[in-house]
Design a protein around this motif. Structure first.
Motif, PDB file in Angstrom:
ATOM      1  N   CYS A 129      -4.649  -2.326   1.834  1.00  0.00           N
ATOM      2  CA  CYS A 129      -4.620  -2.521   0.382  1.00  0.00           C
ATOM      3  C   CYS A 129      -3.481  -3.475   0.020  1.00  0.00           C
ATOM      4  CB  CYS A 129      -4.437  -1.189  -0.330  1.00  0.00           C
ATOM      5  SG  CYS A 129      -4.463  -1.325  -2.134  1.00  0.00           S
ATOM      6  N   GLU A 160      -4.856  -5.369  -7.496  1.00  0.00           N
ATOM      7  CA  GLU A 160      -5.098  -4.526  -6.328  1.00  0.00           C
ATOM      8  C   GLU A 160      -6.358  -4.957  -5.605  1.00  0.00           C
ATOM      9  OE1 GLU A 160      -4.043  -0.361  -6.510  1.00  0.00           O
ATOM     10  OE2 GLU A 160      -6.001   0.159  -5.665  1.00  0.00           O
ATOM     11  N   GLU A 196      -8.666  -4.087  -2.134  1.00  0.00           N
ATOM     12  CA  GLU A 196      -8.969  -3.252  -0.973  1.00  0.00           C
ATOM     13  C   GLU A 196      -9.769  -4.085   0.028  1.00  0.00           C
ATOM     14  OE1 GLU A 196      -8.151  -0.112  -0.346  1.00  0.00           O
ATOM     15  OE2 GLU A 196      -7.357   0.571  -2.274  1.00  0.00           O
TER      16      GLU A 196
END
Length: 453
Positions: free
Chosen positions: A352, A362, A364
């Motif tokens: 991440c 963010e 992933e």
């Protein structure tokens, strides 16, 4: 079908036989095993049968194997820690390129001697730091190199050894006593020293460390315990380290829960059954009380690393964890990256990225999409062997992540300096001074002072 690179293997344990050798079965066009060595006659017989190796090419020691005329292009040495360098020197003299199990040696003077011998004979030595070859960590390397979080300023890393793994390998098992093998920070964690320095592109200047064998000692044995778990121990019901609970009933590795591979095949190499496993627990070393073994290695340790560029890393190793996994957070000038690899289910690992100022803060990473093979250290075992064979055959040039001896020794310097610091109450150890002191007392076979890169 075209046959692969000819290889001899010394050491038929869980690494040599169960991981490295199997490429010859899965892809014989890449590797052909032509000779083997191990003092365990059962393992020798099993491996010879599986890979069609004639009796005259089965040896009960690596020394016997390397006394013969060279039979292959390369040798895999997966014996015990203190055997590595003496056996590797014999193999280099015969002209083998080497895939050498880690650690190279707990003796830095031996490491220096091996490096000198590799140069003298012009042979390649690749150390089995398999984590560099895993899809998940190669992706992390790519992200860090492309500036995903700016410049790395600090790293916080943890190796979760796992409570049953600690009991199996480092209390009851082969790496329980550093006088016979290696300090745990070297044996288990030179992987980590190598991995994180490589990922961040850092060089270590000094280390400090604390740790101890806190729990697994005789004074902590519960009342009513016995030398062996199956010898009428009255504490078994409440003890999580009871051997029958671990090897027979544990949901991850237990025989009665359907498991058949590691670590059961360490106790019974050929087709473990309930009867043979219980007999092994009644009579073998893995059935001993964890509080009454000859272990002396730490069960927890912390290491602080000060880098040459002023950045830092903190590393924690603990045997008191529920999972067998590695976790790290890289903190950079533009964001942070976290990576988590579970040894039981590496395909479910996580990467991440959290950016400070980006529109999408963010991200992933799809770890499942990185590979279709996460077996053996998250896919690293097979990739490492394949890359070594391609290097030996000349099909591939040395890549930036190949774990050559020269690149791998810094991890050993860090680990052994950390152990010295631990034994000296946490006193900082400067790596250059630590290595220089050894170089000054090491005299090579040619009579010249040895050097280390």
């Amino acid at each position: 079908m075209e046959k692969g690179v000819k290889v001899v293997i010394a050491g038929l344990g869980s690494r040599g036989r169960e991981e490295y050798a199997k490429l010859a079965r899965l892809d014989p066009g890449k590797m052909e095993i032509v000779a083997i060595a191990d003092p365990d006659l059962q393992k020798l017989r099993m491996t010879a049968k599986e890979y069609h190796i004639p009796e005259e090419r089965c040896f009960t020691s690596a020394e016997e194997l390397f006394a013969c005329t060279r039979m292959a292009d390369a040798a895999i040495i997966a014996t015990q820690d203190r055997q590595h360098v003496p056996q590797a020197l014999l193999a280099l003299e015969k002209g083998y390129d080497l895939l050498l199990e880690k650690p190279v040696s707990p003796d830095l003077q031996e490491c220096i001697r091996l490096e000198e011998a590799a140069r003298k004979y012009g042979r390649r030595v690749v150390v089995c730091h398999v984590l560099r070859y895993t899809p998940i960590y190669q992706k992390v390397k790519e992200l860090l190199e492309t500036g995903a979080i700016g410049e790395v300023v600090s790293i916080a890393a943890t190796e979760n050894v796992g409570w049953f793994h600690q009991a199996h390998s480092f209390v009851r098992g082969n790496w329980s006593n550093s006088d016979e093998t290696s300090p745990m920070i070297l044996q288990k964690c030179c992987h980590d020293m190598d991995l994180y320095l490589w990922l961040a592109g850092k060089t270590c200047e000094s280390v400090s460390s604390y740790g101890s064998m806190y729990h697994f000692k005789k004074e902590n044995a519960p009342e009513g315990s016995t030398d062996r778990c199956l010898d009428g121990c009255q504490a078994r019901r409440e003890c999580p380290f009871d051997a029958e609970k671990i090897y027979m009933d544990n949901r991850i590795i237990g025989y009665r829960t359907g498991h058949r591979q590691w670590p059961l095949d360490v106790l019974v190499p050929e087709g473990p059954s309930e009867e043979t496993l219980m007999e092994a627990l009644r009579t073998g070393k893995y059935g001993r009380c964890v509080y009454r073994c000859n272990n002396n290695v730490v069960d927890h340790q912390v290491v602080n690393l000060n880098m040459t560029d002023g950045t830092t890393m903190s590393f924690t190793m603990s045997g008191f964890t529920s999972s067998v996994s590695r976790y790290a957070k890289f903190m950079g000038t533009r964001g942070e990256l976290t990576v988590n690899m579970d040894s039981q289910e590496p395909e479910k690992g996580e990467i991440c990225i959290r950016r400070f100022d980006a529109e999408v803060t963010e991200i992933e990473v799809d770890v499942m999409g990185l590979s279709d093979d996460f077996s053996g250290h998250g896919g690293g075992d097979r990739r490492m062997v394949e890359e070594f064979l391609e290097l030996v055959s000349g099909k591939k040039e040395e890549s930036g992540h190949i774990t050559s001896l020269e690149r791998s020794l810094e991890s050993h310097y860090c680990a052994l300096a950390a152990e010295q610091s631990r034994l000296c109450g946490g006193k900082p150890v400067v790596l250059k001074e630590f290595v220089k002191a050894l170089q000054e007392v090491y005299v090579s076979p040619s009579g010249m002072t040895g050097t280390a890169s």
